[in-house]
Scaffold this active site. Structure first.
Site, mmCIF file in Angstrom:
data_model
loop_
_atom_site.group_PDB
_atom_site.id
_atom_site.type_symbol
_atom_site.label_atom_id
_atom_site.label_comp_id
_atom_site.label_asym_id
_atom_site.label_seq_id
_atom_site.Cartn_x
_atom_site.Cartn_y
_atom_site.Cartn_z
ATOM 1 N N GLU A 115 0.816 -1.218 0.000
ATOM 2 C CA GLU A 115 0.000 0.000 0.000
ATOM 3 C C GLU A 115 0.851 1.271 0.000
ATOM 4 O O GLU A 115 0.805 2.072 0.936
ATOM 5 C CB GLU A 115 -0.963 0.006 1.185
ATOM 6 C CG GLU A 115 -1.994 -1.090 1.071
ATOM 7 C CD GLU A 115 -3.098 -1.005 2.130
ATOM 8 O OE1 GLU A 115 -4.185 -1.524 1.885
ATOM 9 O OE2 GLU A 115 -2.862 -0.418 3.205
ATOM 10 N N GLU B 9 -6.314 -7.836 -0.993
ATOM 11 C CA GLU B 9 -6.858 -7.909 0.361
ATOM 12 C C GLU B 9 -8.348 -7.614 0.278
ATOM 13 O O GLU B 9 -8.749 -6.482 0.012
ATOM 14 C CB GLU B 9 -6.181 -6.878 1.282
ATOM 15 C CG GLU B 9 -4.690 -7.112 1.453
ATOM 16 C CD GLU B 9 -4.030 -6.093 2.382
ATOM 17 O OE1 GLU B 9 -4.751 -5.393 3.129
ATOM 18 O OE2 GLU B 9 -2.794 -5.982 2.346
HETATM 19 C C1 GAL Z 1 -4.187 -2.913 4.875
HETATM 20 C C2 GAL Z 1 -2.745 -3.389 4.906
HETATM 21 C C3 GAL Z 1 -2.584 -4.672 5.683
HETATM 22 C C4 GAL Z 1 -3.331 -4.577 6.958
HETATM 23 C C5 GAL Z 1 -4.781 -4.257 6.724
HETATM 24 C C6 GAL Z 1 -5.563 -4.134 8.002
HETATM 25 O O1 GAL Z 1 -4.237 -1.546 4.706
HETATM 26 O O2 GAL Z 1 -2.255 -3.593 3.620
HETATM 27 O O3 GAL Z 1 -1.222 -4.894 5.918
HETATM 28 O O4 GAL Z 1 -2.727 -3.604 7.739
HETATM 29 O O5 GAL Z 1 -4.864 -3.044 6.055
HETATM 30 O O6 GAL Z 1 -5.281 -2.974 8.718
#
Ligand code: GAL
Ligand code: ZN
Length: 662
Positions: A144, A304
């Site tokens: 990110e 994700e």
């Molecule tokens: C995303 C990130 C993950 C994890 C997730 C939950 O922004 O890529 O590593 O932190 O959020 O907070």
């Protein structure tokens, strides 16, 4: 690629004895891929040059023995303490001149040459170790990018690079002084070395300088990613390289970043704990997927996808049965070829203890596990069929990071946000079951029946011409308030009345305007009075036809929305922010004039979207509510998955296939 479902996996958080159970459970659930290691630098290099990849090789081999492939993340969003102790200068400096220290993540400066040397050493060894590993298929660069503390780094390394960037852009300091309008408040420079990063000022800041700073920061991030990708590309020519984007987030120009990747990935948390509502409205989620598809004009991956309750110190709502599956299939409907769920199992330690996953802390498969299993069993085979296919919308909304930056710097109205404005137009189409593409302003627009270009605030002669040509050749264009106000340097236009040459296209002039602040206004459209918000351009007609007029303010009974025939097309100008009802009714009128097809009819909470291949159309009908719903389709399709045509159970996802019309 034949991969459609996966999980983000952190084997290093759990005892070795547990791994095989995890992998078996994954296999049964339908997992085909995992992403790993994007925050595990310390595990892989506990002291300088001492590499420990054995544990990861073991995990990869175990997964691979079950046919599950691996994507590796470079762990550069969290350098370990020993690096930070050795080279504290790699920690970023914020606008107030304070250092941001070790203890969370993103405690790194992306321009710092010492940090880059550490990365080069590590990523080279990492890539070499896994270049020929049969379980590894690709890489995620960093994590990110842009998702750090509020401001990007303002250290001396960044300042020097910024000066160089400005010198390359402007050539001479005189040119920069002109472009930034430094005559104002005695801000002139005699040399590039006098220019600092934009630290906190006593009062006010220069909007032209701020625009360059944001563009520079974006370029730095792109350079950082490209530089890392190059290391991997040279060592692992057979692996893909991607990165996990964050929807509309704007620290980096995602169109630029997409350019260096094989495909784009996205992260989405519809019920994040920061949401004002229990979850983000579906139309906003849909728009996020559409913009992500637009960054590379290509289908993408979800790296994700939320799979459990989200939280750090505060927690969001629990996910209702079926809700998560509906969101996952929404991603697919808008162009995702693979969905990777974050995370496999809720973590027992650290900041994200409450960022839940498919398994809870206990590791026992439960409700969510069974839901995902059902999802993969139902949809994997179809996803194989439509992998790579794209929606083919008739409508495009123009999206551009520079406009976003300029309006972040000067929002005009305290609540005006560039992306929200795009979302408002998007929602009207979404509700009518009309698919949308996001495009950049200078893209070829000729394939679209209707182009909506909100807030075309920064303007260039090329862009004016581009819009005029599009309409002259039969295009339908919507322009809105605050169009053509500034040049590319964020200086106000002075040669013509607003909106500049686009006034000829729209048949209007905008000699004055009004910011509504905490009040709202009204317009008359047809026989009805509607609410408007935030802003009123005060318009005089110059050939256009008025289609709505203001009903409030000293400018009442003057045009608020206009329509103008130009060449063989039509240009509309919407001088205000329509409230939801006005937006809906005006967009009904405009989409009818443009003869835009709608996929069907249904109530709120029912989504329709298509993906198309050479000869087939896949149609998704998604119920985002916990109630039964009915709907009606325009067009002939065969039901592939679903209980009953024209009816939906709570959170049901139905899939249809049809033949492509020529
Ligand atoms: C995303 C990130 C993950 C994890 C997730 C939950 O922004 O890529 O590593 O932190 O959020 O907070
Ligand atoms: Zn820095």
């Amino acid at each position: 690629m034949g991969i459609h479902f996966g999980v983000d996996y952190y084997p290093e958080h759990w005892p070795r004895e547990r791994w095989e159970t995890d992998v078996q459970l994954m296999k049964e659930m339908g997992v085909q891929v995992v992403r790993m290691a994007e925050f595990s630098w310390f595990k892989m290099e506990p002291t300088l040059g001492e590499f420990h990849f054995e544990w990861l090789e073991e995990a990869i081999a175990l997964l691979d023995s079950y046919g599950i492939k691996t994507i590796l993340g470079t762990p550069t969003a969290a350098p370990p303490a020993w690096i930070v102790r050795k080279n504290p200068e790699i920690q970023p400096i914020d606008r107030e001149g304070r250092r941001r220290y070790f203890g969370g993540r993103h405690h790194d400066c992306q321009s710092n040459p010492v940090y880059r040397a550490h990365i080069k050493r590590f990523v080279t060894a990492f890539a070499k170790c896994f270049a020929n590993n049969p379980g590894v298929i690709g890489w995620q660069i960093d994590n990110e990018l842009g998702n750090s503390h509020g401001d990007l780094c303002m250290c001396t390394s960044c300042q020097q690079l910024y000066q160089k960037w400005l010198k390359r852009k402007y050539g001479t300091i005189e040119a920069l002084n002109d472009a930034w309008g430094t005559t104002f408040w005695s801000q002139g420079y005699n040399d590039f070395i006098q220019i600092g990063t934009p630290m906190i000022t006593a009062v006010g800041e220069n909007p032209s300088a701020m625009l360059d700073w944001k563009c520079y920061c974006s370029d730095l991030i792109v350079n950082f990613a490209d530089w890392q990708a190059e290391i991997i590309r040279n060592i692992c020519p057979n692996h893909f390289i991607t990165h996990n984007f964050m929807c509309f987030d704007n620290k980096v120009d995602y169109y630029d970043l997409a350019g260096l990747l094989d495909f784009v990935s996205n992260d989405i948390y519809p019920a994040g704990h920061w949401q004002k509502q229990p979850h983000q409205p579906e139309s906003e989620l849909a728009a996020s997927h559409d913009v992500v598809r637009g960054y590379k004009k290509k289908s993408f991956w979800m790296m994700e996808q939320q799979s459990g309750m989200a939280g750090w110190e505060i927690m969001g709502r629990a996910l209702e049965p079926g809700q998560m599956s509906a969101w996952a299939m929404q991603s697919v409907a808008h162009g995702a070829d693979a969905v990777i769920f974050f995370r496999w199992r809720a973590c027992a330690m650290g900041t994200e203890q409450y960022w839940h996953g498919i398994l809870g802390h206990s590791g026992k498969p439960g409700r969510i596990y069974n839901e995902v299993k059902k999802l993969t069993q139902t949809f994997t085979k179809y996803m194989e069929d439509f992998e790579g296919s794209m929606p083919c919308p008739e409508v495009a909304i123009v999206h551009n990071f520079r406009q976003n930056y300029a309006l972040d710097i000067q929002p005009h109205h305290p609540q005006l946000r560039y992306v929200e404005q795009l979302q408002k137009y998007y929602k009207a189409l979404y509700d009518k079951k009309i698919p949308v593409d996001f495009v950049q302003d200078m893209d070829n627009l000729s394939q679209y029946k209707l182009v909506i270009a909100p807030l075309q605030y920064l303007m260039t002669p090329e862009l004016e011409q581009h819009y005029m040509d599009y309409v002259a050749n039969g295009g339908h264009l919507i322009l809105t308030m605050r169009t053509g106000v500034k040049d590319a340097n964020n200086l106000c236009m002075t040669k013509m009345e607003l909106p500049g040459r686009l006034g000829m296209l729209c048949g209007i002039e905008v000699p004055e305007y009004d910011c509504l602040l905490e009040t709202t206004g009204g317009v008359l459209y047809g026989k009805k009075e509607y609410q408007i918000e935030k802003w009123c351009d005060i318009i005089t007609l110059n050939g256009a036809r008025q289609i709505a007029e203001y009903s409030t303010g000293f400018y009442k009974q003057t045009p608020a929305i206009t329509e103008n025939k130009y060449g063989s097309g039509i240009a509309w100008y919407i001088g205000t922010e329509p409230g939801e009802e006005l937006m809906e009714d005006v967009m009904t009128y405009i989409t009818e004039v443009c003869e835009i097809e709608t996929l069907g009819t249904a109530g709120d909470g029912v989504e329709m979207m298509t993906r198309e291949s050479e000869d087939k159309v896949w149609l998704f009908v998604i119920n985002h509510t916990n109630d039964e719903q009915i709907y009606h389709l325009h067009g002939r399709y065969t039901l592939l998955e679903g209980e009953r045509e024209e009816a939906l159970k709570p959170y049901e996802v139905q899939l249809f296939v049809g033949n492509k019309r020529r």
